[in-house]
Design a protein around this motif. Structure first.
Motif, PDB file in Angstrom:
ATOM      1  N   GLN A   1       0.848  -1.195   0.000  1.00  0.00           N
ATOM      2  CA  GLN A   1       0.000   0.000   0.000  1.00  0.00           C
ATOM      3  C   GLN A   1       0.886   1.248   0.000  1.00  0.00           C
ATOM      4  OE1 GLN A   1      -2.525  -0.385   3.412  1.00  0.00           O
ATOM      5  NE2 GLN A   1      -3.489  -2.249   2.642  1.00  0.00           N
ATOM      6  N   VAL A   2       0.276   2.355  -0.354  1.00  0.00           N
ATOM      7  CA  VAL A   2       1.053   3.593  -0.363  1.00  0.00           C
ATOM      8  C   VAL A   2       1.558   3.882   1.052  1.00  0.00           C
ATOM      9  CG1 VAL A   2       0.985   6.090  -0.745  1.00  0.00           C
ATOM     10  CG2 VAL A   2      -0.153   4.542  -2.346  1.00  0.00           C
ATOM     11  N   TYR A   3       2.844   4.043   1.162  1.00  0.00           N
ATOM     12  CA  TYR A   3       3.505   4.457   2.405  1.00  0.00           C
ATOM     13  C   TYR A   3       3.114   5.919   2.619  1.00  0.00           C
ATOM     14  CZ  TYR A   3       7.703   5.845   5.124  1.00  0.00           C
ATOM     15  OH  TYR A   3       8.571   6.356   6.043  1.00  0.00           O
ATOM     16  N   PHE A   4       2.565   6.267   3.770  1.00  0.00           N
ATOM     17  CA  PHE A   4       1.868   7.556   3.880  1.00  0.00           C
ATOM     18  C   PHE A   4       2.702   8.785   3.503  1.00  0.00           C
ATOM     19  CE2 PHE A   4       3.029  10.057   7.613  1.00  0.00           C
ATOM     20  CZ  PHE A   4       3.827   9.183   8.326  1.00  0.00           C
ATOM     21  N   PRO A   5       4.023   8.841   3.758  1.00  0.00           N
ATOM     22  CA  PRO A   5       4.724  10.060   3.310  1.00  0.00           C
ATOM     23  C   PRO A   5       4.671  10.271   1.801  1.00  0.00           C
ATOM     24  CG  PRO A   5       6.039   8.917   4.979  1.00  0.00           C
ATOM     25  CD  PRO A   5       4.921   7.989   4.576  1.00  0.00           C
ATOM     26  N   ARG A   6       4.522   9.183   1.038  1.00  0.00           N
ATOM     27  CA  ARG A   6       4.466   9.329  -0.425  1.00  0.00           C
ATOM     28  C   ARG A   6       3.180  10.036  -0.863  1.00  0.00           C
ATOM     29  NH1 ARG A   6       8.662   8.711   0.834  1.00  0.00           N
ATOM     30  NH2 ARG A   6       9.937   6.823   0.800  1.00  0.00           N
ATOM     31  N   PHE A   7       2.100   9.914  -0.052  1.00  0.00           N
ATOM     32  CA  PHE A   7       0.887  10.677  -0.377  1.00  0.00           C
ATOM     33  C   PHE A   7       1.196  12.182  -0.413  1.00  0.00           C
ATOM     34  CE2 PHE A   7      -1.969   7.118   1.228  1.00  0.00           C
ATOM     35  CZ  PHE A   7      -2.646   6.955   0.040  1.00  0.00           C
ATOM     36  N   PHE A   8       2.088  12.614   0.461  1.00  0.00           N
ATOM     37  CA  PHE A   8       2.400  14.045   0.482  1.00  0.00           C
ATOM     38  C   PHE A   8       3.203  14.458  -0.749  1.00  0.00           C
ATOM     39  CE2 PHE A   8       1.472  13.181   5.002  1.00  0.00           C
ATOM     40  CZ  PHE A   8       0.454  14.104   5.175  1.00  0.00           C
ATOM     41  N   ASP A   9       4.024  13.556  -1.261  1.00  0.00           N
ATOM     42  CA  ASP A   9       4.654  13.817  -2.561  1.00  0.00           C
ATOM     43  C   ASP A   9       3.574  14.008  -3.634  1.00  0.00           C
ATOM     44  OD1 ASP A   9       7.516  13.677  -2.189  1.00  0.00           O
ATOM     45  OD2 ASP A   9       7.351  11.522  -1.942  1.00  0.00           O
ATOM     46  N   LEU A  10       2.573  13.144  -3.602  1.00  0.00           N
ATOM     47  CA  LEU A  10       1.519  13.227  -4.613  1.00  0.00           C
ATOM     48  C   LEU A  10       0.697  14.505  -4.443  1.00  0.00           C
ATOM     49  CD1 LEU A  10       0.577   9.448  -4.585  1.00  0.00           C
ATOM     50  CD2 LEU A  10       1.422  10.716  -6.572  1.00  0.00           C
ATOM     51  N   LEU A  11       0.459  14.924  -3.202  1.00  0.00           N
ATOM     52  CA  LEU A  11      -0.269  16.184  -2.999  1.00  0.00           C
ATOM     53  C   LEU A  11       0.577  17.357  -3.508  1.00  0.00           C
ATOM     54  CD1 LEU A  11      -1.944  15.763   0.531  1.00  0.00           C
ATOM     55  CD2 LEU A  11      -2.848  15.174  -1.722  1.00  0.00           C
ATOM     56  N   HIS A  12       1.882  17.275  -3.313  1.00  0.00           N
ATOM     57  CA  HIS A  12       2.732  18.360  -3.831  1.00  0.00           C
ATOM     58  C   HIS A  12       2.751  18.354  -5.356  1.00  0.00           C
ATOM     59  CE1 HIS A  12       6.084  21.151  -4.384  1.00  0.00           C
ATOM     60  NE2 HIS A  12       5.840  21.548  -3.160  1.00  0.00           N
ATOM     61  N   ASP A  13       2.756  17.167  -5.951  1.00  0.00           N
ATOM     62  CA  ASP A  13       2.651  17.086  -7.411  1.00  0.00           C
ATOM     63  C   ASP A  13       1.356  17.763  -7.884  1.00  0.00           C
ATOM     64  OD1 ASP A  13       4.970  15.590  -7.356  1.00  0.00           O
ATOM     65  OD2 ASP A  13       4.027  13.702  -7.903  1.00  0.00           O
ATOM     66  N   ALA A  14       0.271  17.525  -7.134  1.00  0.00           N
ATOM     67  CA  ALA A  14      -1.015  18.136  -7.506  1.00  0.00           C
ATOM     68  C   ALA A  14      -0.932  19.661  -7.391  1.00  0.00           C
ATOM     69  CB  ALA A  14      -2.137  17.581  -6.622  1.00  0.00           C
ATOM     70  N   LEU A  15      -0.254  20.138  -6.349  1.00  0.00           N
ATOM     71  CA  LEU A  15      -0.057  21.590  -6.186  1.00  0.00           C
ATOM     72  C   LEU A  15       0.712  22.158  -7.377  1.00  0.00           C
ATOM     73  CD1 LEU A  15      -0.152  24.095  -4.186  1.00  0.00           C
ATOM     74  CD2 LEU A  15       2.131  23.364  -3.472  1.00  0.00           C
ATOM     75  N   GLU A  16       1.772  21.465  -7.784  1.00  0.00           N
ATOM     76  CA  GLU A  16       2.560  21.917  -8.948  1.00  0.00           C
ATOM     77  C   GLU A  16       1.695  21.972 -10.203  1.00  0.00           C
ATOM     78  OE1 GLU A  16       6.256  19.694  -9.527  1.00  0.00           O
ATOM     79  OE2 GLU A  16       6.473  19.494  -7.358  1.00  0.00           O
TER      80      GLU A  16
END
Lengths: 150, 150, 150, 150
Positions: free
Chosen positions: B21-36
């Motif tokens: 499953q997604v390791y939770f810190p990687r979700f924050f990478d994905l949220l930052h990608d969404a911000l970009e």
């Protein structure tokens, strides 16, 4: 009672962004490292065995993190971990990270104990719970019988 | 008014932990990608230019994230972004991520606009603020003049 | 014969180091993303199913990578993938990454097909091998029957 | 002469993939950590000062890595670093990583000394070069005057 688990980690090149500061998702890697080291060295439960042999995990239910000041490449980050609330299967952790005494982040972080076999939250094993109790007691923390499970 | 910016990302092998499953810190990478991608495609401000030419950044002030259900390797994660509150220099974002309509995480995430030259928070540039206003208006959001800066 | 699989990825903030350039381990994440997308879109084998249902994996045996010029935040990295050598269970890939036609890295990267049940290298499944043959044929590549397994 | 710099790191949850083994790009993070610790503790040059004050960097020119056996969550990875070749501005490192004496990876890894002001490779500073010489001398290594720069 009310013990604090402290670890220190160097801020690595790999943690830092083009501004030369820790890219915020990497802080969560460091908080997870602290959780692992707390199991290994504070609770004396080898975290790898907990996962691979006991087939339990500690998924994150939620995290509320305030970033108070930046951490830069070459800093040493001290992370203090205590328990705010010990539920039936959930554990609300309080992380406070600092650099040379300057507060860097504060995080209220809730995990639960989860069986990777049944794929369900399960009660905290009694022996583990007994060891965790030492870390309850920071102001505002509780471990009351009335705590609700996740 | 009240526009939602949506992006979709594949869950990669590199996002996933030994539980698959997604390791939770990687979700924050994905949220930052969404911000970009929101800057690039939603606000039409090239995020790399914003950082490298305008010398502005978007450090995270705080994040409150609830993880509602797991994301697994091979899933497609849809992330919806709206603005809850537009301050003077701070922006409170609301991220809702889902997989095939199943809620995966909900995150209230506050950034501020920061000068990497003066090393201080600065007001949101007017042209950027005007474009951000389109994304304000989800239930509970506001963009009032009385908003306090970070 | 000799098909090239091309994908393009944006260079993200999360890829970049304090020098504003891609931190070299992140290039390997991007090469793995390209490998996943090649399975999904080039070979028409869903990589997640390959791992989770077929219980096969593609561990890296070795990688020889030359970094030719930097990639910076905001760049678009084009990755070209071909097969240099198709063995019994091993596959030697050739990755060439570029930015607007400027060579960025060149990587000879060997994986093998591995059973996560038997924990052993296994022959490339025939149907997969047939599809992979399309990508053999770049100068220097081979798919001879005499190839030795890993 | 021919000194070996050794560091040991725990294999973290964050390093591991759905197969429970280190995802190969994370090995390169660990090799970079070893490089940082070599500067800090082996060469007695604080790596953060080297970058931030001396405005020098150590970009990777190329890496040839063979993965010999897996590393798993909970393992302790020992990394041995020596110098194979000391050029004018380039340094060819030899990394050997092992777990309880079992070889895990072998990597020939070339960096150069780079000015982040002139954006060019520069000669290895003399004082640094003098300290690096201690680590030259493994079989096959050299530090001859005839070495060509990058």
């Amino acid at each position: 009672m009310g013990k604090v688990f402290r670890v220190e980690y160097p801020i690595r090149f790999s943690h830092c962004d083009p501004a030369g500061q820790v890219y915020f998702p990497r802080f969560f890697d460091l908080l997870h490292d602290a959780l692992e080291d707390w199991f290994n060295s504070g609770l004396h439960v080898r975290f790898a065995d907990f996962l691979l042999e006991q087939r339990l995990g500690t998924p994150t239910v939620g995290t509320h993190c305030d970033f108070l000041s930046p951490a830069r490449f070459g800093d040493t980050l001290a992370i203090d971990l205590t328990i705010l609330r010990l539920g039936n299967s959930s554990i609300e952790l309080d992380f406070n990270a600092s650099i040379d005494g300057r507060a860097c982040l504060k995080c209220r972080h809730t995990i639960c104990i989860f069986s990777t076999q049944s794929l369900k939250a399960v009660p905290i094993p009694e022996a583990l719970r007994a060891r965790m109790l030492d870390y309850v007691g920071a102001p505002g923390g509780s471990a009351g019988a009335a705590d609700t499970p996740v």
